[in-house]
Scaffold this active site. Structure first.
Site, mmCIF file in Angstrom:
data_model
loop_
_atom_site.group_PDB
_atom_site.id
_atom_site.type_symbol
_atom_site.label_atom_id
_atom_site.label_comp_id
_atom_site.label_asym_id
_atom_site.label_seq_id
_atom_site.Cartn_x
_atom_site.Cartn_y
_atom_site.Cartn_z
ATOM 1 N N TYR A 75 0.836 -1.198 0.000
ATOM 2 C CA TYR A 75 0.000 0.000 0.000
ATOM 3 C C TYR A 75 0.877 1.258 0.000
ATOM 4 O O TYR A 75 0.682 2.163 -0.798
ATOM 5 C CB TYR A 75 -0.890 -0.020 1.245
ATOM 6 C CG TYR A 75 -1.961 1.040 1.238
ATOM 7 C CD1 TYR A 75 -3.233 0.776 0.751
ATOM 8 C CD2 TYR A 75 -1.694 2.316 1.743
ATOM 9 C CE1 TYR A 75 -4.209 1.751 0.755
ATOM 10 C CE2 TYR A 75 -2.677 3.290 1.734
ATOM 11 C CZ TYR A 75 -3.935 3.002 1.245
ATOM 12 O OH TYR A 75 -4.901 3.976 1.244
ATOM 13 N N PHE A 106 -11.460 17.940 -24.968
ATOM 14 C CA PHE A 106 -11.696 16.501 -25.007
ATOM 15 C C PHE A 106 -12.930 16.256 -24.129
ATOM 16 O O PHE A 106 -13.186 17.008 -23.199
ATOM 17 C CB PHE A 106 -10.468 15.718 -24.512
ATOM 18 C CG PHE A 106 -10.681 14.234 -24.608
ATOM 19 C CD1 PHE A 106 -10.771 13.626 -25.855
ATOM 20 C CD2 PHE A 106 -10.851 13.451 -23.478
ATOM 21 C CE1 PHE A 106 -11.021 12.260 -25.956
ATOM 22 C CE2 PHE A 106 -11.089 12.086 -23.579
ATOM 23 C CZ PHE A 106 -11.186 11.492 -24.824
ATOM 24 N N THR A 107 -13.686 15.196 -24.446
ATOM 25 C CA THR A 107 -14.970 14.956 -23.754
ATOM 26 C C THR A 107 -14.842 14.996 -22.230
ATOM 27 O O THR A 107 -15.521 15.772 -21.557
ATOM 28 C CB THR A 107 -15.544 13.584 -24.161
ATOM 29 O OG1 THR A 107 -14.523 12.599 -24.002
ATOM 30 C CG2 THR A 107 -16.026 13.586 -25.602
ATOM 31 N N ASP A 154 -1.786 17.978 -21.955
ATOM 32 C CA ASP A 154 -2.385 16.644 -21.940
ATOM 33 C C ASP A 154 -1.552 15.768 -22.874
ATOM 34 O O ASP A 154 -1.625 15.886 -24.095
ATOM 35 C CB ASP A 154 -3.843 16.725 -22.408
ATOM 36 C CG ASP A 154 -4.529 15.353 -22.413
ATOM 37 O OD1 ASP A 154 -3.826 14.323 -22.342
ATOM 38 O OD2 ASP A 154 -5.772 15.324 -22.504
ATOM 39 N N LYS A 159 -3.090 5.065 -22.884
ATOM 40 C CA LYS A 159 -2.592 5.390 -24.222
ATOM 41 C C LYS A 159 -1.070 5.536 -24.174
ATOM 42 O O LYS A 159 -0.356 4.719 -24.738
ATOM 43 C CB LYS A 159 -3.251 6.671 -24.714
ATOM 44 C CG LYS A 159 -4.739 6.460 -24.949
ATOM 45 C CD LYS A 159 -5.575 7.620 -24.528
ATOM 46 C CE LYS A 159 -7.054 7.289 -24.629
ATOM 47 N NZ LYS A 159 -7.869 8.462 -24.423
ATOM 48 N N ARG A 197 -17.900 10.542 -32.998
ATOM 49 C CA ARG A 197 -17.293 11.752 -32.452
ATOM 50 C C ARG A 197 -17.929 12.927 -33.181
ATOM 51 O O ARG A 197 -17.416 13.440 -34.156
ATOM 52 C CB ARG A 197 -15.765 11.752 -32.627
ATOM 53 C CG ARG A 197 -15.044 10.647 -31.912
ATOM 54 C CD ARG A 197 -14.698 10.903 -30.453
ATOM 55 N NE ARG A 197 -15.771 10.792 -29.499
ATOM 56 C CZ ARG A 197 -15.577 10.544 -28.203
ATOM 57 N NH1 ARG A 197 -14.371 10.360 -27.717
ATOM 58 N NH2 ARG A 197 -16.601 10.491 -27.372
ATOM 59 N N PHE A 248 -23.049 9.950 -24.530
ATOM 60 C CA PHE A 248 -22.614 9.006 -25.571
ATOM 61 C C PHE A 248 -22.185 7.666 -24.995
ATOM 62 O O PHE A 248 -22.224 6.659 -25.674
ATOM 63 C CB PHE A 248 -21.481 9.603 -26.409
ATOM 64 C CG PHE A 248 -20.245 9.955 -25.615
ATOM 65 C CD1 PHE A 248 -20.115 11.200 -25.023
ATOM 66 C CD2 PHE A 248 -19.225 9.043 -25.448
ATOM 67 C CE1 PHE A 248 -18.985 11.513 -24.281
ATOM 68 C CE2 PHE A 248 -18.083 9.343 -24.715
ATOM 69 C CZ PHE A 248 -17.972 10.587 -24.121
HETATM 70 C C1 LIG Z 1 -8.330 9.260 -23.509
HETATM 71 C C2 LIG Z 1 -7.984 10.645 -23.273
HETATM 72 C C3 LIG Z 1 -8.177 11.230 -22.015
HETATM 73 C C4 LIG Z 1 -8.817 10.491 -20.865
HETATM 74 O O1 LIG Z 1 -8.065 9.377 -20.486
HETATM 75 P P1 LIG Z 1 -8.756 8.086 -19.824
HETATM 76 O O2 LIG Z 1 -7.600 7.265 -19.382
HETATM 77 O O3 LIG Z 1 -9.592 7.421 -20.870
HETATM 78 O O4 LIG Z 1 -9.581 8.573 -18.685
HETATM 79 C C5 LIG Z 1 -7.794 12.547 -21.867
HETATM 80 N N1 LIG Z 1 -7.276 13.252 -22.875
HETATM 81 C C6 LIG Z 1 -7.080 12.726 -24.097
HETATM 82 C C7 LIG Z 1 -6.496 13.543 -25.188
HETATM 83 C C8 LIG Z 1 -7.437 11.408 -24.343
HETATM 84 O O5 LIG Z 1 -7.269 10.896 -25.582
#
Ligand SMILES: *Cc1c(COP(=O)(O)O)cnc(C)c1O
Length: 488
Positions: free
Chosen positions: A85, A138-139, A229, A272, A395, A461
């Site tokens: 932990y 971004f969403t 980001d 990613k 999208r 969505f």
């Molecule tokens: C996917 C993504 C996020 C969010 O990441 P998650 O791990 O899915 O929560 C934020 N910004 C960008 C540009 C992304 O492609």
């Protein structure tokens, strides 16, 4: 646009084939169910590709999030994880890798990208500083900012949302627009300025190093906090290397360091960047670090795991290091290009230049008969599943939230994203997807719209359920079965 600096392997024949720089040593069987069954599944799951069970999907092109292929070195690293932990050795290893990669002093762990956005919005967005300026939203970023009463302002150039273009860096800031926002809103009302690498919602389009430098210089001069980001940094890095002349001969590690040095805070989705499942926030700004640090144990978990499994943390550390190999990060852009060229050869309208992340089909010109209020991109996405078993992602307007008065917020692009997760698909699978979408394009006039059956109030969505307007899906499947007797 892409001078050859050995970032791709050419074919002597001149054929443009993306060459896999890896071999398969473990495989997953996938199912191609007949069109009749696909119609049944799609109807049952509310015409929302997020709700499709994977067993009924042939090529899962929904996203690159958490579904990239991992390397053998990543799997090997997972066996040596320290499960504690507090004070986990795994955390220190990861922290070390990330601090070295970006050259920042601090790393805060978080379980995925949106968790970082929650912390950032929680610390910086409030009634006194409600404004965030970004190249494009971004969403999940926008949802977290709006949840705190904030507003997102987009400083992308108008030309960047043109479907067909030869702008190499559509994600770049329009500095005049940016400056206008700052002057109009007042510097002191700006929570932070944000740059999104590999600008997701406009088609995985990169930001140039030159633009990052300009935005950073402006922010430093005006005392604005700059947030980066880096979720889609791997693709963006590839494009900086091949499309920005001064970077042709620069080592990738060097380019990453410079990018990081321009930013005040960096966050990323490890689903990613790093091809595992996790995330985090990096900074050398001690004040910002301390403010954000307080929220990590509250939302994520203790500071030495931040909601992640130690095995994923080990895999992420290796994955981030592998981002510095050109023949690893080239794979998605080259396969996206292959899919794009294949679709173009069949007359399918796609976003150009080809970006990272996936190939983006322009629904606005594919199905001009479907008005934006009937979600053309979602309708096309459902039709693509019916004729191919491939799962894409809408999208467009469906991915937006309604205006406060309940009216639709019409998106300036209506895209179907066919994500190309890293090193997952073969070239023949890419050709199959293009073949079926090519068939659909021939019969595009048959495609109709969708309407909501169930509409969630936030991020609709993900869980919303829709139904076709009329019986166009039935007719489409009937014709498909006639022309493709196996129904597959
Ligand atoms: C996917 C993504 C996020 C969010 O990441 P998650 O791990 O899915 O929560 C934020 N910004 C960008 C540009 C992304 O492609």
């Amino acid at each position: 646009m892409s001078e050859n600096i050995y970032t791709r392997v050419e074919f002597f024949s001149g054929e443009n084939v993306p060459l896999e720089m890896h071999k398969a040593r473990m495989v997953q069987r996938i199912n191609l169910i007949p069109a009749e069954d696909r119609l049944e599944v799609l109807t049952r799951t509310g015409n929302n590709t997020f709700l499709l069970p994977n067993r009924d999907v042939f090529l899962d092109m929904l996203t690159d999030s958490g579904v990239n292929a991992m390397s053998e070195a990543q799997y090997a690293a997972m066996l040596m994880a320290d499960d504690s932990y507090a004070g986990s050795e795994t955390f220190y290893r990861l922290e070390n890798v990330i601090k070295k990669f970006f050259g920042t002093e601090y790393y805060l762990p978080a379980h995925q990208g949106r968790a970082c956005e929650n912390i950032l919005a929680g610390v910086f967005v409030d009634s006194k500083t409600p404004n965030v300026i970004t190249n494009y939203h971004f969403t999940t970023t926008k949802a977290h900012i709006m949840l705190r009463g904030g507003t997102v302002h987009e400083a992308l150039s108008d030309a960047a949302t043109a479907v067909q273009s030869d702008l190499p860096f559509k994600g770049d800031y329009d500095m005049a627009k940016f400056d206008d926002f700052v002057k109009k809103l007042g510097r002191e009302t700006v929570a932070f300025v944000r740059i999104e690498a590999g600008t997701n919602l406009i088609g995985g389009q990169p930001v140039s190093l030159a633009s990052m430098r300009e935005v950073s210089a402006y922010c430093r001069k005006n005392g604005l906090l700059l947030v980066f980001d880096a979720s889609l940094l791997a693709d963006n890095l590839y494009f900086i290397k091949v499309r920005e002349k001064e970077c042709h001969d620069r080592p990738l590690a060097d380019i990453v360091k410079e990018i990081a040095s321009l930013m005040d805070v960096i966050y990323f989705s490890g689903r990613k960047l790093g091809c595992a499942r996790g995330g985090g926030i990096c900074t050398s700004n001690r004040e910002a670090y301390l403010k954000m640090r307080d929220l990590v144990p509250l939302y994520e978990g203790f500071l030495t795991y931040g909601g992640m499994s130690v095995r994923e943390m080990e895999a992420m550390a290796v994955g981030i290091t592998e981002t510095l190999d050109i023949h690893t990060i080239s794979q998605t852009p080259l396969f996206v290009e292959a899919l794009g060229l294949e679709l173009q050869s069949k007359g399918v309208p796609v976003v150009t230049p080809f970006g990272g992340l996936g190939c983006h089909v322009d629904a606005m010109s594919f199905v001009p008969q479907v008005p934006q209020e009937q979600y053309p991109a979602a309708a096309l996405c459902s039709a693509i599943y019916l004729v191919s078993g491939c799962r894409g992602m809408e999208r467009g307007t469906l991915s937006e939230s309604r205006n406060p008065d309940g009216s639709e917020h019409l998106s300036n692009m209506e895209l179907v994203r066919l994500a190309v997760p890293k090193r997952v698909f073969t070239h023949s699978q890419i050709k199959f997807a293009a073949d079926r979408i090519g068939w659909l394009h021939k019969h595009r006039e048959m495609i109709g719209g969708l309407t909501f059956e169930e509409e969630p109030a936030t991020l609709r969505f993900f869980l919303g359920r829709l139904k076709p307007i009329g019986d166009w899906q039935r007719k489409l499947v009937d014709l498909y079965k006639k022309e493709m007797p196996s129904g597959l």
